[in-house]
Design a protein around this motif. Structure first.
Motif, mmCIF file in Angstrom:
data_model
loop_
_atom_site.group_PDB
_atom_site.id
_atom_site.type_symbol
_atom_site.label_atom_id
_atom_site.label_comp_id
_atom_site.label_asym_id
_atom_site.label_seq_id
_atom_site.Cartn_x
_atom_site.Cartn_y
_atom_site.Cartn_z
ATOM 1 N N ALA A 20 -120.017 38.473 174.357
ATOM 2 C CA ALA A 20 -118.783 37.984 173.764
ATOM 3 C C ALA A 20 -118.385 38.831 172.562
ATOM 4 N N PRO A 21 -117.070 38.972 172.313
ATOM 5 C CA PRO A 21 -116.602 39.756 171.165
ATOM 6 C C PRO A 21 -117.162 39.207 169.861
ATOM 7 N N GLY A 22 -117.622 40.115 168.998
ATOM 8 C CA GLY A 22 -118.161 39.688 167.714
ATOM 9 C C GLY A 22 -118.056 40.743 166.643
ATOM 10 N N VAL A 23 -117.307 41.829 166.930
ATOM 11 C CA VAL A 23 -117.144 42.916 165.968
ATOM 12 C C VAL A 23 -115.670 43.064 165.632
ATOM 13 N N LEU A 24 -115.376 43.209 164.351
ATOM 14 C CA LEU A 24 -114.010 43.433 163.883
ATOM 15 C C LEU A 24 -113.883 44.857 163.366
ATOM 16 N N TYR A 25 -112.788 45.520 163.743
ATOM 17 C CA TYR A 25 -112.408 46.795 163.126
ATOM 18 C C TYR A 25 -111.129 46.524 162.346
ATOM 19 N N VAL A 26 -111.190 46.659 161.036
ATOM 20 C CA VAL A 26 -110.082 46.281 160.161
ATOM 21 C C VAL A 26 -109.488 47.534 159.539
ATOM 22 N N ARG A 27 -108.170 47.687 159.696
ATOM 23 C CA ARG A 27 -107.444 48.775 159.041
ATOM 24 C C ARG A 27 -106.481 48.146 158.039
ATOM 25 N N PHE A 28 -106.701 48.420 156.768
ATOM 26 C CA PHE A 28 -105.879 47.848 155.709
ATOM 27 C C PHE A 28 -104.625 48.681 155.501
ATOM 28 N N HIS A 29 -103.477 48.018 155.414
ATOM 29 C CA HIS A 29 -102.216 48.700 155.122
ATOM 30 C C HIS A 29 -101.914 48.508 153.644
#
Length: 346
Positions: A20-29
């Protein structure tokens, strides 16, 4: 991109990529000066956070799902709401079963910001079918690798995935061929590695449109080195290395780091290193959306050794630099600027 990458999702009907999905890739603007505070939002959710300066991070939230009573997409939405509420900064967040799939979830084909392009911030789950995504969207495929693959018609993730491993290794080499082969199948064994961003100072420049002109690229770098140099000297610090990140029209990035000849906050030295980093990329007519520079390994200027020189030009440049710093301190940061930058009087 929408759609779920459910438990054991398999992009091509073959090897299963993960659970199951459990990783976040976050790109801050947001600007580089906000990065550390925005990174703190992720640490409120999970201690497993990997900083990816200057504007991104990975977070493994699997251990936090039960505590918050939300799935990974729900936690991503929570991070986005907190960033907007506290700092007025939006972010785009990809959700996947591993870091690779989380990164691919935010791939947008290089569409511009705005109502007729991509939304400026959103939560997106990894697509079940990676096949139509361009090859350059894979983290292991930069502009040079994409040029190697193009003559063989390997311009999408699906075509790469369907290519035998041996063929890719003959084209790219043994290690690179296996890495790209696995990535095209959504396989990424690398964990999210907790770290802290190095003591650093960063700045970025975004072009109003995809910029092909190398002269404008270099002007942006010149603007950044003058800004970083002035900030370093104002805070009594020097940097040991410089990192250049170039963001392209397709939202892929290239990052290079180079040690400075000596720890310094001298603008001339920073500019020379930034230009060398840019030249090493061999971009030619690349469509560049933005550039950022990060001065790393900061230390107090009084603790750093300086190589003495008998070059009168260097001594003169430092005296001019000191006079410019005094003018900025008295009249504001825009009081003195390089003559080649837009908005400077001729």
């Amino acid at each position: 991109m929408t759609g779920g990458a459910g438990a054991g999702a398999d992009a091509f009907g073959g090897r299963r990529t993960a659970s199951a999905p459990g990783v976040l890739y976050v790109r801050f603007h947001a600007g580089a000066e906000m990065y550390d505070r925005l990174l703190g939002l992720l640490h409120e959710i999970t201690p497993v956070v990997q900083a990816l300066p200057p504007d991104a991070a990975l977070a493994d939230v699997r251990g936090a799902l039960r505590y918050f009573g939300r799935d990974a997409a729900g936690l991503a939405a929570l991070v986005r709401v907190r960033a907007l509420a506290r700092y007025g900064a939006d972010c785009t967040i990809g959700v996947g079963a591993n870091p690779l799939l989380a990164r691919l979830a935010v791939y947008d084909g290089g569409l511009p910001d705005g109502p007729q392009g991509r939304p400026p911030g959103a939560v997106r789950t990894a697509p079940e079918d990676l096949g139509a995504i361009p090859a350059a969207a894979l983290p292991g495929v930069g502009p040079a690798t994409a040029r190697q693959l193009a003559p063989y018609g390997l311009d999408t993730v699906g075509r790469i995935a369907a290519t035998p491993l041996g063929t890719l290794q003959r084209i790219l080499g043994a290690a690179a061929g296996r890495r790209v082969h696995d990535q095209a199948r959504g396989i990424d064994p690398a964990p999210v590695t907790p770290n802290a961003p190095a003591r650093a100072m960063a700045g970025d420049r975004r072009f109003g449109r995809d910029e092909l002109d190398p002269v404008r690229h270099r002007r942006a770098l010149l603007s950044l080195t003058h800004e970083l140099g002035a900030r370093l000297r104002a805070e009594g610090q020097v940097a040991r290395s410089l990192t250049l990140t170039v963001r392209y029209a397709d939202r892929s990035t290239t990052t290079r780091t180079r040690m400075l000849p000596e720890p310094t906050g001298h603008t001339v030295a920073l500019t020379d290193t930034a230009y060398r980093l840019y030249a090493s990329l061999g971009l030619q007519r690349a469509r560049v959306r933005g550039v950022s520079l990060r001065a790393e390994g900061l230390t107090a200027a009084g603790l750093a050794a300086r190589q003495l020189t008998f070059d009168p030009g260097d001594d003169k440049a430092r005296r001019i630099e000191a006079a410019a710093d005094r003018a900025r301190a008295r009249f504001g940061p825009g009081a003195v600027r390089p003559a080649t930058l837009p908005g400077t009087a001729a």
